[in-house]
Design a protein around this motif. Structure first.
Motif, PDB file in Angstrom:
ATOM      1  N   LEU A  65       9.827 -14.099  36.762  1.00  0.00           N
ATOM      2  CA  LEU A  65      10.728 -15.121  38.025  1.00  0.00           C
ATOM      3  C   LEU A  65      10.051 -15.254  38.205  1.00  0.00           C
ATOM      4  O   LEU A  65       9.023 -16.488  38.922  1.00  0.00           O
ATOM      5  CB  LEU A  65      10.127 -14.183  39.535  1.00  0.00           C
ATOM      6  CG  LEU A  65      10.757 -14.030  41.113  1.00  0.00           C
ATOM      7  CD1 LEU A  65      12.458 -13.852  40.335  1.00  0.00           C
ATOM      8  CD2 LEU A  65      10.266 -12.987  41.802  1.00  0.00           C
ATOM      9  N   SER A  66      10.727 -16.929  38.310  1.00  0.00           N
ATOM     10  CA  SER A  66      10.404 -18.304  38.570  1.00  0.00           C
ATOM     11  C   SER A  66      11.714 -19.758  38.060  1.00  0.00           C
ATOM     12  O   SER A  66      13.232 -19.513  37.051  1.00  0.00           O
ATOM     13  CB  SER A  66       9.183 -18.678  37.759  1.00  0.00           C
ATOM     14  OG  SER A  66       8.885 -20.193  37.247  1.00  0.00           O
ATOM     15  N   PHE A  67      11.555 -20.526  38.860  1.00  0.00           N
ATOM     16  CA  PHE A  67      12.424 -21.456  38.613  1.00  0.00           C
ATOM     17  C   PHE A  67      11.876 -22.542  37.813  1.00  0.00           C
ATOM     18  O   PHE A  67      11.997 -23.800  37.271  1.00  0.00           O
ATOM     19  CB  PHE A  67      12.491 -22.706  40.179  1.00  0.00           C
ATOM     20  CG  PHE A  67      13.874 -21.992  40.271  1.00  0.00           C
ATOM     21  CD1 PHE A  67      14.885 -21.907  40.274  1.00  0.00           C
ATOM     22  CD2 PHE A  67      13.642 -20.851  41.799  1.00  0.00           C
ATOM     23  CE1 PHE A  67      16.386 -21.684  40.630  1.00  0.00           C
ATOM     24  CE2 PHE A  67      14.851 -20.433  42.480  1.00  0.00           C
ATOM     25  CZ  PHE A  67      16.155 -20.840  41.948  1.00  0.00           C
ATOM     26  N   ARG A  68      10.257 -22.484  37.415  1.00  0.00           N
ATOM     27  CA  ARG A  68       9.726 -23.177  36.274  1.00  0.00           C
ATOM     28  C   ARG A  68       9.644 -22.590  34.991  1.00  0.00           C
ATOM     29  O   ARG A  68       8.690 -22.712  34.243  1.00  0.00           O
ATOM     30  CB  ARG A  68       8.266 -23.387  36.929  1.00  0.00           C
ATOM     31  CG  ARG A  68       8.242 -23.974  38.053  1.00  0.00           C
ATOM     32  CD  ARG A  68       6.971 -24.967  38.539  1.00  0.00           C
ATOM     33  NE  ARG A  68       6.828 -24.852  40.165  1.00  0.00           N
ATOM     34  CZ  ARG A  68       7.141 -25.819  40.473  1.00  0.00           C
ATOM     35  NH1 ARG A  68       7.464 -27.253  39.365  1.00  0.00           N
ATOM     36  NH2 ARG A  68       7.072 -26.030  41.669  1.00  0.00           N
ATOM     37  N   ALA A  69      10.504 -22.295  34.298  1.00  0.00           N
ATOM     38  CA  ALA A  69      10.895 -21.748  32.938  1.00  0.00           C
ATOM     39  C   ALA A  69      10.955 -22.582  32.493  1.00  0.00           C
ATOM     40  O   ALA A  69      11.218 -23.721  32.453  1.00  0.00           O
ATOM     41  CB  ALA A  69      12.105 -20.715  33.251  1.00  0.00           C
ATOM     42  N   ASN A  70      10.868 -21.930  31.073  1.00  0.00           N
ATOM     43  CA  ASN A  70      10.635 -22.954  30.096  1.00  0.00           C
ATOM     44  C   ASN A  70      12.541 -23.428  29.433  1.00  0.00           C
ATOM     45  O   ASN A  70      13.105 -22.797  29.867  1.00  0.00           O
ATOM     46  CB  ASN A  70      10.002 -22.462  28.503  1.00  0.00           C
ATOM     47  CG  ASN A  70      10.637 -21.377  27.719  1.00  0.00           C
ATOM     48  OD1 ASN A  70      11.345 -21.388  27.202  1.00  0.00           O
ATOM     49  ND2 ASN A  70       9.197 -20.587  27.787  1.00  0.00           N
ATOM     50  N   ASP A  71      12.676 -24.709  28.498  1.00  0.00           N
ATOM     51  CA  ASP A  71      13.854 -24.980  28.401  1.00  0.00           C
ATOM     52  C   ASP A  71      14.057 -24.050  27.134  1.00  0.00           C
ATOM     53  O   ASP A  71      15.574 -23.482  27.356  1.00  0.00           O
ATOM     54  CB  ASP A  71      13.876 -26.202  27.771  1.00  0.00           C
ATOM     55  CG  ASP A  71      13.237 -26.948  29.400  1.00  0.00           C
ATOM     56  OD1 ASP A  71      12.781 -26.963  29.800  1.00  0.00           O
ATOM     57  OD2 ASP A  71      13.018 -28.105  28.313  1.00  0.00           O
ATOM     58  N   ASP A  72      13.299 -23.130  26.742  1.00  0.00           N
ATOM     59  CA  ASP A  72      14.459 -22.537  25.249  1.00  0.00           C
ATOM     60  C   ASP A  72      14.731 -21.174  25.967  1.00  0.00           C
ATOM     61  O   ASP A  72      15.674 -21.110  25.617  1.00  0.00           O
ATOM     62  CB  ASP A  72      13.320 -21.959  24.920  1.00  0.00           C
ATOM     63  CG  ASP A  72      12.822 -23.543  23.957  1.00  0.00           C
ATOM     64  OD1 ASP A  72      13.729 -24.717  23.500  1.00  0.00           O
ATOM     65  OD2 ASP A  72      11.493 -23.347  23.459  1.00  0.00           O
ATOM     66  N   LEU A  73      14.376 -20.558  26.815  1.00  0.00           N
ATOM     67  CA  LEU A  73      14.391 -19.790  27.576  1.00  0.00           C
ATOM     68  C   LEU A  73      16.007 -19.591  28.182  1.00  0.00           C
ATOM     69  O   LEU A  73      16.725 -19.310  28.289  1.00  0.00           O
ATOM     70  CB  LEU A  73      13.513 -19.029  28.755  1.00  0.00           C
ATOM     71  CG  LEU A  73      13.549 -17.741  29.235  1.00  0.00           C
ATOM     72  CD1 LEU A  73      14.426 -16.375  28.091  1.00  0.00           C
ATOM     73  CD2 LEU A  73      12.721 -17.366  30.440  1.00  0.00           C
ATOM     74  N   LEU A  74      16.070 -21.051  28.734  1.00  0.00           N
ATOM     75  CA  LEU A  74      17.167 -21.043  29.907  1.00  0.00           C
ATOM     76  C   LEU A  74      18.297 -21.192  28.253  1.00  0.00           C
ATOM     77  O   LEU A  74      18.965 -20.850  29.328  1.00  0.00           O
ATOM     78  CB  LEU A  74      16.696 -22.642  30.728  1.00  0.00           C
ATOM     79  CG  LEU A  74      16.135 -21.667  31.830  1.00  0.00           C
ATOM     80  CD1 LEU A  74      15.661 -23.795  32.565  1.00  0.00           C
ATOM     81  CD2 LEU A  74      16.433 -21.427  32.960  1.00  0.00           C
ATOM     82  N   ASP A  81      21.447 -28.442  28.875  1.00  0.00           N
ATOM     83  CA  ASP A  81      20.555 -29.724  29.197  1.00  0.00           C
ATOM     84  C   ASP A  81      20.598 -30.578  30.426  1.00  0.00           C
ATOM     85  O   ASP A  81      20.110 -30.353  31.322  1.00  0.00           O
ATOM     86  CB  ASP A  81      20.277 -30.513  28.241  1.00  0.00           C
ATOM     87  CG  ASP A  81      19.453 -30.275  27.133  1.00  0.00           C
ATOM     88  OD1 ASP A  81      19.560 -29.492  26.667  1.00  0.00           O
ATOM     89  OD2 ASP A  81      20.837 -30.961  26.412  1.00  0.00           O
ATOM     90  N   GLU A  82      21.659 -29.972  31.210  1.00  0.00           N
ATOM     91  CA  GLU A  82      22.570 -30.539  32.502  1.00  0.00           C
ATOM     92  C   GLU A  82      21.896 -29.417  33.569  1.00  0.00           C
ATOM     93  O   GLU A  82      21.455 -30.196  34.535  1.00  0.00           O
ATOM     94  CB  GLU A  82      23.985 -31.088  32.717  1.00  0.00           C
ATOM     95  CG  GLU A  82      23.872 -31.937  33.645  1.00  0.00           C
ATOM     96  CD  GLU A  82      25.648 -32.060  33.828  1.00  0.00           C
ATOM     97  OE1 GLU A  82      26.328 -32.339  35.059  1.00  0.00           O
ATOM     98  OE2 GLU A  82      26.072 -32.033  32.981  1.00  0.00           O
ATOM     99  N   GLU A  83      22.632 -28.416  32.936  1.00  0.00           N
ATOM    100  CA  GLU A  83      22.599 -27.471  33.392  1.00  0.00           C
ATOM    101  C   GLU A  83      21.089 -27.189  33.959  1.00  0.00           C
ATOM    102  O   GLU A  83      20.761 -26.881  35.182  1.00  0.00           O
ATOM    103  CB  GLU A  83      23.087 -26.611  33.018  1.00  0.00           C
ATOM    104  CG  GLU A  83      24.354 -26.065  33.411  1.00  0.00           C
ATOM    105  CD  GLU A  83      25.358 -25.021  32.869  1.00  0.00           C
ATOM    106  OE1 GLU A  83      26.321 -24.851  32.848  1.00  0.00           O
ATOM    107  OE2 GLU A  83      24.791 -24.738  31.776  1.00  0.00           O
ATOM    108  N   ILE A  84      20.187 -26.911  33.506  1.00  0.00           N
ATOM    109  CA  ILE A  84      18.083 -27.197  33.149  1.00  0.00           C
ATOM    110  C   ILE A  84      18.409 -27.421  34.154  1.00  0.00           C
ATOM    111  O   ILE A  84      16.959 -27.764  34.528  1.00  0.00           O
ATOM    112  CB  ILE A  84      17.946 -26.888  31.914  1.00  0.00           C
ATOM    113  CG1 ILE A  84      18.384 -25.930  30.451  1.00  0.00           C
ATOM    114  CG2 ILE A  84      16.498 -27.164  32.086  1.00  0.00           C
ATOM    115  CD1 ILE A  84      17.959 -26.011  29.682  1.00  0.00           C
ATOM    116  N   ARG A  85      18.592 -29.144  33.888  1.00  0.00           N
ATOM    117  CA  ARG A  85      17.744 -30.288  34.579  1.00  0.00           C
ATOM    118  C   ARG A  85      18.663 -30.177  35.995  1.00  0.00           C
ATOM    119  O   ARG A  85      17.674 -30.122  37.234  1.00  0.00           O
ATOM    120  CB  ARG A  85      18.269 -31.963  34.600  1.00  0.00           C
ATOM    121  CG  ARG A  85      17.976 -32.695  33.386  1.00  0.00           C
ATOM    122  CD  ARG A  85      17.958 -34.148  33.191  1.00  0.00           C
ATOM    123  NE  ARG A  85      19.787 -34.869  32.392  1.00  0.00           N
ATOM    124  CZ  ARG A  85      20.291 -34.056  31.627  1.00  0.00           C
ATOM    125  NH1 ARG A  85      20.025 -34.163  30.333  1.00  0.00           N
ATOM    126  NH2 ARG A  85      22.113 -33.905  31.231  1.00  0.00           N
TER     127      ARG A  85
END
Length: 131
Positions: A65-74, A81-85
């Motif tokens: 439960l975090s908005f500070r997840a890592n890019d690989d998980l996302l 990439d744009e959605e992750i940003r």
């Protein structure tokens, strides 16, 4: 009686709701995401307490439960990439509209949230009871 199957369904529902929350953030639909996150936080805490009781096993893992997840998980969740940003952009949005970090907001009342722009007044329910 609450069973292991019920526990697993609860985790599946939590995971689906968490992905939906991330989808909203990825599309920059930031309104009221803090309060939505707060409700998911309560559900996540309940899942952890059920498991800690020793009666239920984690056969399905709840998403962290975090908005500070890592890019690989996302990325494994299907975000580009744009959605992750945009997901990370939510953290800046919170700081601009609330005047504090996301994690600090989670400690406050849901009534102080849901601002659209910096300087907006907090959302309040109409009530005959004075606040």
């Amino acid at each position: 009686m609450f069973t292991q199957d019920d526990f697993e369904q609860l985790i599946k529902n939590y995971n689906e709701d968490f992905i939906y929350l991330l989808i909203r953030a990825s599309q920059q639909s930031y309104e009221c995401l803090i309060s939505s996150f707060m409700m998911l936080k309560d559900l996540h805490n309940a899942i952890v307490k059920f498991q800690a009781s020793g009666k239920f096993l984690f056969r399905i893992l709840p998403y962290p439960l975090s908005f500070r997840a890592n890019d690989d998980l996302l990325r494994t969740m299907g975000f580009n990439d744009e959605e992750i940003r945009n997901i990370y952009g939510f953290l800046e949005f919170v700081k601009e509209t609330q005047g504090k970090e996301f994690e600090e907001c989670l400690k406050e009342s849901v009534y102080n949230l849901c601002k659209r722009e910096p300087g907006d007044q907090p959302w309040r329910m109409r009530s005959s009871v004075p606040l």
